[in-house]
Write a protein that holds these residues in place. Structure first.
Motif, PDB file in Angstrom:
ATOM      1  N   PRO A   1      43.981  39.037  37.310  1.00  0.00           N
ATOM      2  CA  PRO A   1      44.781  38.522  38.434  1.00  0.00           C
ATOM      3  C   PRO A   1      44.254  37.214  39.026  1.00  0.00           C
ATOM      4  CG  PRO A   1      44.207  40.843  38.762  1.00  0.00           C
ATOM      5  CD  PRO A   1      43.356  40.320  37.648  1.00  0.00           C
TER       6      PRO A   1
ATOM      7  N   LYS B   1      45.148  39.424  30.032  1.00  0.00           N
ATOM      8  CA  LYS B   1      45.503  40.764  30.487  1.00  0.00           C
ATOM      9  C   LYS B   1      45.083  41.806  29.448  1.00  0.00           C
ATOM     10  CE  LYS B   1      49.631  40.570  33.326  1.00  0.00           C
ATOM     11  NZ  LYS B   1      51.063  40.837  33.379  1.00  0.00           N
TER      12      LYS B   1
ATOM     13  N   PRO C   1      41.331  40.672  41.972  1.00  0.00           N
ATOM     14  CA  PRO C   1      41.530  39.240  42.237  1.00  0.00           C
ATOM     15  C   PRO C   1      40.374  38.667  43.051  1.00  0.00           C
ATOM     16  CG  PRO C   1      42.954  40.574  43.651  1.00  0.00           C
ATOM     17  CD  PRO C   1      42.236  41.533  42.756  1.00  0.00           C
TER      18      PRO C   1
ATOM     19  N   GLU D   1      47.181  39.638  46.380  1.00  0.00           N
ATOM     20  CA  GLU D   1      45.877  38.960  46.355  1.00  0.00           C
ATOM     21  C   GLU D   1      44.922  39.517  47.399  1.00  0.00           C
ATOM     22  OE1 GLU D   1      48.771  37.225  46.603  1.00  0.00           O
ATOM     23  OE2 GLU D   1      48.885  36.563  44.518  1.00  0.00           O
TER      24      GLU D   1
END
Lengths: 321, 224
Positions: free
Chosen positions: A237, A257, A216, B54
């Protein structure tokens, strides 16, 4: 599409990753099957480590992985030489793939080759846990290892460009924000990646520079701009809207994905692709693709659905205008 | 900040050398082993709360677990003669009726990524589980055989490579064949996160190391 081109063509992955002729044949054939836009002269992410001296294990139908790591400390690196792209390990096979793809594609599609980022190469020639401790405990010692890895990646990248690659993609999974803080990325890796891109641009100003880092990115957005790549692959992500708002001048590639290509249906891929195209319709700096690579043994109809979504999007826009 | 809080903070920051020094000072000043264990565990708890999907950073967790391990190895183990089992003994003293749950953990065949799984194993040991770490590139049958032999409560399976995922359902299938379906199978890793429990024959998909640990703790408590 890397070795998934082999599985699409019914070729064992072990044959693909070891042979430049087969890489070329599979890439050309797979591009014909699914109508993709880029040819990749890429085998796997262990080519540089093997050329330095790591022993690999080659499964029949999976990417190779490292069996023996060769660096335990900074003194080990002094005995290693920078591999010659024309004679060491499988590097010559990758160079052969670049030459063949350039010849066979004849300008119809760009040929993109890869190197791994210095940090990722370091995590392959030494144990990643030891590497991470060394970064924190002995940063100066680590820098000497990283400097060696940088020279390996840079030398290989320049050779690939001299042989005709139209683009260089640097895969850098070990530099992911899931692995280390952005501060350390900027301290150790960002500048080196930037220098590699600059070096290949010195050889050919038109070369495409492309960076792929996993994980991410939404809380570590400076990674995107700090390496000065023209294209950045964004992993699944990361919300695409965040990327589009931030991306600056880079072109963003992503981010369906990867697992969906294996387990989802063509409808799933088509729907996700159309959502992404809608999200990014305000910009032209977007290339639809998977979040990481399209996995081995992905279903052919799922890959085709990705390209169908793009064509349908274009047709709809053409009709509206 | 008192000295126990300081130890907790040092572990959370991954300051291993300082954490060992602090723990030794505390022990020399008549602090109990139980108090030290509580403080280092608290350090990891704070880190757990900071980690989200995250924001999860391997390096932070790695450094904190290293600091914990070094405090145990260099300060506590000498006094109690046994390394990680010291925690279990301490725990069992305060909760005599609870038995330790057993987790068999490994990376599935076709994948050689070891680090995330190693961290989960370490966290689980510190939370009073008996952990049998099989390593990497492990066939589904080996998970099942070991779980049976160890009378395990859980199997933890990791996969970062999508191509290796197809080997995961074999674990649940093997358990069912042997009548061991009561053993819960928990998956983790970036490839697993892209799939579903139904497809992989899992009872839970852990979003990160701490989420997995929470699952084991929650279901272990319920069992007892």
């Amino acid at each position: 599409m890397i070795a998934v081109t082999a599985t699409l063509c019914g070729v064992p992955v072990i044959e693909y990753v070891k042979n430049g002729d087969i890489i070329s044949q599979c890439q050309i054939e797979a591009a014909r099957i699914v109508n993709s836009d880029v040819l990749f002269a890429i085998a796997d992410l262990c080519v540089e480590a093997e050329a330095i001296g790591c022993k690999l294990i080659f499964p029949e139908n999976n990417y190779p992985h490292i069996k023996t790591r060769i660096i335990t400390g900074p003194s080990d690196i002094k005995t290693k030489k920078i591999p010659d792209p024309y004679s060491d390990g499988r590097m010559p096979e990758i160079i052969k793939a670049v030459r063949l793809l350039k010849k066979d594609a004849d300008g119809s599609r760009p040929v993109v080759a890869n190197v791994v980022g210095p940090l990722t190469l370091a995590s392959r020639i030494m144990d990643i846990e030891k590497m991470l401790y060394m970064i924190v405990d002995h940063p100066d010692q680590f820098k000497s290892i990283l400097e060696f890895c940088f020279r390996v990646s840079s030398t290989f990248a320049k050779a690939l460009v001299r042989e005709g690659a139209d683009g260089i993609i640097i895969f850098d999974p070990a530099a992911s924000p899931s692995v280390m803080p952005e501060k350390l990325f900027n301290q150790f890796e960002a500048q080196l990646v930037k220098i590699i891109f600059s070096a290949v641009k010195d050889i050919n100003q038109d070369i495409l520079t492309w960076y792929s880092v996993a994980g991410p990115l939404q809380n570590n957005l400076s990674i995107i701009t700090s390496v000065s790549a023209e294209i950045t692959t964004v992993d699944y992500p990361t919300p695409m809207k965040t990327m589009i708002d931030y991306m600056g001048y880079t072109v963003v590639n992503g981010n369906i994905k990867p697992g969906m290509f294996l387990e989802g249906s063509e409808d799933d891929i088509y729907r996700e692709a159309r959502i992404l195209l809608k999200t990014t319709e305000e910009t032209k700096r977007f290339i639809l693709g998977s979040g990481c690579e399209i996995p081995l043994f992905s279903k052919e109809e799922n890959i085709k659905a990705l390209f169908l979504a793009v064509m349908d999007e274009h047709h709809e826009k053409d009709n509206l205008s | 900040m008192n000295k126990l809080d300081e130890l907790s903070y040092l572990v959370q920051r991954g300051e291993n050398v300082e954490a060992v020094s602090c723990a030794n000072k505390l022990l020399n000043n008549s602090c109990s082993v139980e108090e030290i264990v509580e403080a280092i565990s608290r350090g990891l708890e704070v880190l757990k709360d900071k980690c989200t999907i995250e924001n999860f950073q391997l390096l932070d967790v790695l450094l904190a677990t290293r600091a914990m391990v070094e405090v145990v190895d260099e300060c506590l183990a000498i006094r109690m003669q046994e390394k990680l089992d010291i925690l279990a003994e301490t725990y069992e003293k305060t909760r005599p009726n609870e038995q330790r749950s057993v987790i068999v953990i490994g990376t599935i065949q076709g994948d050689v990524h070891d680090l995330g799984k190693h961290i989960v194993a370490t966290l689980c040991r510190f939370s009073n589980f008996k952990v049998v770490n099989l390593g990497k590139d492990i066939p589904a049958e080996k998970f099942v055989e070991t779980a049976q032999a160890e009378n395990a409560d859980f199997i933890g399976v990791s996969s970062l490579m999508t191509v290796s995922m197809s080997n995961i359902p074999g674990i649940k299938e093997g358990l069912i064949k042997k009548g061991l379906e009561h053993i819960q199978v928990v998956g983790g890793g970036s490839a697993v996160l892209q799939s579903s429990m139904e497809r992989l024959g899992l009872d839970y998909i852990a979003q990160d190391a701490f989420d997995g640990l929470n699952f084991f703790c929650k279901h272990s408590t319920l069992k007892n």
